[in-house]
Design a protein around this motif. Structure first.
Motif, PDB file in Angstrom:
ATOM      1  N   LEU A  37      16.065  11.967  80.767  1.00 41.09           N
ATOM      2  CA  LEU A  37      14.785  11.985  80.076  1.00 41.09           C
ATOM      3  C   LEU A  37      14.606  13.349  79.429  1.00 41.09           C
ATOM      4  CD1 LEU A  37      11.904  10.941  79.376  1.00 41.09           C
ATOM      5  CD2 LEU A  37      11.179  11.793  81.621  1.00 41.09           C
ATOM      6  N   PHE A  38      14.415  13.342  78.099  1.00 41.37           N
ATOM      7  CA  PHE A  38      14.158  14.556  77.345  1.00 41.37           C
ATOM      8  C   PHE A  38      12.812  14.410  76.648  1.00 41.37           C
ATOM      9  CE2 PHE A  38      18.963  14.150  76.559  1.00 41.37           C
ATOM     10  CZ  PHE A  38      19.269  14.733  77.794  1.00 41.37           C
ATOM     11  N   VAL A  39      11.951  15.409  76.808  1.00 43.56           N
ATOM     12  CA  VAL A  39      10.620  15.376  76.210  1.00 43.56           C
ATOM     13  C   VAL A  39      10.408  16.635  75.388  1.00 43.56           C
ATOM     14  CG1 VAL A  39       8.134  15.283  76.628  1.00 43.56           C
ATOM     15  CG2 VAL A  39       9.690  13.985  78.092  1.00 43.56           C
ATOM     16  N   CYS A  40      10.212  16.445  74.100  1.00 42.91           N
ATOM     17  CA  CYS A  40       9.913  17.545  73.182  1.00 42.91           C
ATOM     18  C   CYS A  40       8.399  17.654  73.064  1.00 42.91           C
ATOM     19  CB  CYS A  40      10.549  17.277  71.819  1.00 42.91           C
ATOM     20  SG  CYS A  40      10.153  18.497  70.558  1.00 42.91           S
ATOM     21  N   GLN A  68      23.904  16.916  76.237  1.00 40.60           N
ATOM     22  CA  GLN A  68      23.034  15.969  75.543  1.00 40.60           C
ATOM     23  C   GLN A  68      21.640  16.567  75.333  1.00 40.60           C
ATOM     24  OE1 GLN A  68      24.672  13.542  74.093  1.00 40.60           O
ATOM     25  NE2 GLN A  68      24.376  11.728  75.334  1.00 40.60           N
ATOM     26  N   ALA A  69      21.160  17.283  76.348  1.00 40.72           N
ATOM     27  CA  ALA A  69      19.854  17.935  76.220  1.00 40.72           C
ATOM     28  C   ALA A  69      19.892  18.994  75.127  1.00 40.72           C
ATOM     29  CB  ALA A  69      19.448  18.558  77.552  1.00 40.72           C
ATOM     30  N   LYS A  70      20.944  19.787  75.100  1.00 43.85           N
ATOM     31  CA  LYS A  70      21.064  20.817  74.061  1.00 43.85           C
ATOM     32  C   LYS A  70      21.086  20.192  72.670  1.00 43.85           C
ATOM     33  CE  LYS A  70      23.351  24.603  76.499  1.00 43.85           C
ATOM     34  NZ  LYS A  70      24.544  25.476  76.542  1.00 43.85           N
ATOM     35  N   ARG A  76      15.535  19.930  67.158  1.00 46.30           N
ATOM     36  CA  ARG A  76      14.097  20.212  67.072  1.00 46.30           C
ATOM     37  C   ARG A  76      13.806  21.718  67.190  1.00 46.30           C
ATOM     38  NH1 ARG A  76      15.836  15.680  68.865  1.00 46.30           N
ATOM     39  NH2 ARG A  76      14.713  13.735  68.428  1.00 46.30           N
ATOM     40  N   LYS A  77      14.883  22.505  67.236  1.00 46.34           N
ATOM     41  CA  LYS A  77      14.796  23.969  67.244  1.00 46.34           C
ATOM     42  C   LYS A  77      13.950  24.464  68.422  1.00 46.34           C
ATOM     43  CE  LYS A  77      15.427  24.210  62.245  1.00 46.34           C
ATOM     44  NZ  LYS A  77      14.893  24.670  60.941  1.00 46.34           N
ATOM     45  N   ARG A  78      14.275  23.950  69.610  1.00 51.09           N
ATOM     46  CA  ARG A  78      13.544  24.312  70.822  1.00 51.09           C
ATOM     47  C   ARG A  78      14.494  24.777  71.917  1.00 51.09           C
ATOM     48  NH1 ARG A  78       8.521  21.422  70.613  1.00 51.09           N
ATOM     49  NH2 ARG A  78       8.067  21.209  68.391  1.00 51.09           N
ATOM     50  N   SER A  79      14.086  25.786  72.663  1.00 52.87           N
ATOM     51  CA  SER A  79      14.627  25.996  73.994  1.00 52.87           C
ATOM     52  C   SER A  79      13.847  25.074  74.929  1.00 52.87           C
ATOM     53  CB  SER A  79      14.474  27.453  74.416  1.00 52.87           C
ATOM     54  OG  SER A  79      15.251  28.290  73.590  1.00 52.87           O
ATOM     55  N   LEU A 259      15.577  27.835  82.486  1.00 51.69           N
ATOM     56  CA  LEU A 259      15.459  27.966  81.037  1.00 51.69           C
ATOM     57  C   LEU A 259      16.820  27.734  80.413  1.00 51.69           C
ATOM     58  CD1 LEU A 259      13.972  28.838  78.420  1.00 51.69           C
ATOM     59  CD2 LEU A 259      14.622  31.197  78.993  1.00 51.69           C
ATOM     60  N   CYS A 260      16.868  26.871  79.405  1.00 52.78           N
ATOM     61  CA  CYS A 260      18.124  26.593  78.705  1.00 52.78           C
ATOM     62  C   CYS A 260      17.886  26.703  77.204  1.00 52.78           C
ATOM     63  CB  CYS A 260      18.635  25.199  79.053  1.00 52.78           C
ATOM     64  SG  CYS A 260      20.316  24.874  78.464  1.00 52.78           S
ATOM     65  N   ARG A 261      18.723  27.459  76.549  1.00 54.98           N
ATOM     66  CA  ARG A 261      18.637  27.573  75.088  1.00 54.98           C
ATOM     67  C   ARG A 261      19.493  26.488  74.464  1.00 54.98           C
ATOM     68  NH1 ARG A 261      15.780  32.023  74.503  1.00 54.98           N
ATOM     69  NH2 ARG A 261      16.000  33.683  76.067  1.00 54.98           N
ATOM     70  N   SER A 262      19.008  25.909  73.384  1.00 50.53           N
ATOM     71  CA  SER A 262      19.714  24.781  72.782  1.00 50.53           C
ATOM     72  C   SER A 262      20.845  25.218  71.866  1.00 50.53           C
ATOM     73  CB  SER A 262      18.725  23.903  72.003  1.00 50.53           C
ATOM     74  OG  SER A 262      18.066  24.660  71.010  1.00 50.53           O
ATOM     75  N   ARG A 263      20.884  26.487  71.513  1.00 42.62           N
ATOM     76  CA  ARG A 263      21.950  26.987  70.636  1.00 42.62           C
ATOM     77  C   ARG A 263      22.651  28.173  71.286  1.00 42.62           C
ATOM     78  NH1 ARG A 263      21.417  24.821  65.501  1.00 42.62           N
ATOM     79  NH2 ARG A 263      19.409  23.838  65.045  1.00 42.62           N
TER      80      ARG A 263
END
Length: 263
Positions: A37-40, A68-70, A76-79, A259-263
């Protein structure tokens, strides 16, 4: 009810609270597949962007879950924040530690199985059920002003409640405590999966030390039992944990957030 069922239902209610977050505001998004489950959220602040595994047993390997989360949040340019359920996500916990992700919090999951004795409110305080858009805005203001103590920017908190009508639903019972007619404290119960979870408990700085949050938590928890909840859960902040223990809540597990950074 055994411990496994208590934890399973607690996890389901927590995941539902993440989905609810996305329903109260605009510019949000959800993705679900298998046990992922991923929620932006409405804000770019990582604490309102969630990734969690759901279900009794983990299905998705931690490497795939994180990748997959990253991918989801990078678009969506989110951590974002990974929530690890300590009682069942040991592989994901180990992977987060291996990747040296920043640990944001180690939070006790707590529960209670009975209603609590009512106590009189302090002088000058009234407790009101949230039933109008104006009252939702009052609720949002209390969260915005109180959650800065936990490191949440005011604008991130306000963004969560940007669609007040979506908060006024039958499965949410919310209260605001007013001190001298000004919003001072709040809490709500989310009913799902036969139980209730209490979320977004806060008190503005000028009204602390009066036990207002305890009154709010007691009110929404007792109402949840009247609505048929088998038990009531919450995840406690360091400030709330001693209060909830004193009230009779017991720890069932821990939820660790990274905390996880997407990039």
């Amino acid at each position: 009810m055994n411990q496994d069922e208590l934890l399973f239902l607690s996890d389901l209610n927590l995941a539902e609270s993440y989905r609810e977050d996305s329903r109260w505001s605009t510019n949000t998004d959800i993705a679900e597949q298998d046990d992922m489950l991923f929620v932006c959220g409405a804000s770019t602040f990582p604490a309102v962007n969630f990734a969690i595994r759901v279900g009794r047993k983990p299905q998705t390997p931690p490497e795939l879950f994180i990748s997959q989360a990253k991918e989801f949040f990078a678009k969506r340019k989110r951590s974002f924040t990974i929530t690890v359920r300590k009682h069942i996500d040991q592989d994901l916990l180990a992977k987060c530690e291996e990747l040296k992700l920043m640990k944001l919090a180690d939070i006790p999951g707590m529960f209670i199985k009975k209603t609590l004795e009512e106590k009189p409110l302090p002088d000058g305080v009234t407790l009101k059920h949230v039933t109008t858009k104006a009252m939702v805005n009052d609720y949002a203001e209390v969260v915005a002003l109180s959650f800065t103590t936990l490191g949440m920017p005011e604008e991130a908190s306000r963004s969560i409640f940007s669609n007040p009508n979506a908060f006024l639903v039958p499965h949410i019972y919310a209260v605001v405590a007013y001190k001298d007619n000004k919003p001072a404290s709040c809490a709500f119960a989310l009913l799902s999966h036969g139980i209730a979870g209490i979320y977004y408990v806060g008190t503005v700085e000028t009204a602390r030390g009066m036990g207002l949050a305890e009154h709010c938590v007691r009110a929404v928890g007792n109402t949840a039992f009247k609505f048929g909840a088998r038990f009531v859960i919450l995840q406690a902040s360091p400030y709330g944990e001693p209060v909830y223990k004193r009230m009779g809540y017991q720890e069932s597990t821990r939820y660790i957030r990274y905390l996880c950074r997407s990039r």
